[in-house]
Scaffold this motif. Structure first.
Motif: not given
Length: 233
Positions: A167, A213, A216
């Protein structure tokens, strides 16, 4: 260097490696804000150096040899050694003081290394325990059967630390400071970054981590993509 000499005969290459090992090191402190302090290290390899992993493998190859020798733990404890550079895991049905003392005596006594005891521990990973093992970005653990058949299986998933680092890498690609970069270029860089991460972590039950992910990435693109009035579309 004695271990390197056993593999390399070219004197010019050996001289270059010696110069690289003896070059000055600059230390700015843990916060990176203090005045730089330069010194020459008398042992070891620079942290994060480009050939540090290779030199670690050349040196600790002899630890592997001793571990699997006739008088090593592989023989008298039926243990297995899994190592990557200077990180390793010892697998055995039972690990006691005899095993830990042998490892400490060999690495710190004979090899002159220092074991990081804050990161070293003994875990019991089996179907009846809740212990987990983090190694090379993966978390090894026993999970419940998701079909409700009442048994557990050994599974490995991307570790929380690995997800956090990925991230952070995406935040550097998709951020407000790069609003002048065309969106197709941002998407290309993002795909390149996430594809490499997914290729490494695709084994095991990685789908939940991939889903988090992907979500995100979508949120970052929606919040930091150039919009009319504050950048070029």
């Amino acid at each position: 260097m004695l271990c390197v000499v056993k593999r390399i005969a070219d004197r010019s290459v050996l001289s270059l490696i010696r110069l690289w090992l003896e070059c000055e090191v600059e230390d700015r402190g843990e916060d990176g804000k203090g005045p730089p302090r330069r010194f020459r290290s008398d042992r070891g390899t620079p942290q994060g150096g480009v050939i540090s992993p290779l030199l670690a493998n050349l040196y600790l190859h002899w630890f592997d040899r001793m571990f699997h020798a006739d008088d090593g733990p592989a023989s008298w404890a039926s243990a297995r050694l899994v190592r990557f550079c200077d990180d390793f895991v010892v697998q055995a049905r039972w690990i006691g003081s005899h095993m830990t003392e042998w490892i400490e005596r060999t690495l710190e006594g004979r090899f002159g290394l220092t074991i990081n005891r804050e990161k070293s521990r003994i875990v019991s990973v089996h179907a009846g325990s809740t212990d987990t093992l983090d190694f090379l970005g993966l978390t090894f653990q026993y999970d419940e059967d998701r079909f409700g058949r009442g048994f557990k299986f050994l599974n490995f998933v991307p570790s929380k630390k690995a997800e956090s680092r990925e991230r952070d890498s995406i935040r550097k690609i998709i951020c407000g400071r790069r609003n002048l970069i065309p969106i197709p270029e941002i998407v290309r860089e993002t795909n390149q970054q996430t594809a490499g991460w997914a290729a490494y972590f695709r084994m095991g039950r990685a789908a939940p981590a991939f889903g988090r992910l992907n979500w995100f990435v979508q949120c970052r693109l929606r919040s930091d993509a150039p919009m009319k009035g504050r950048g070029q579309q």
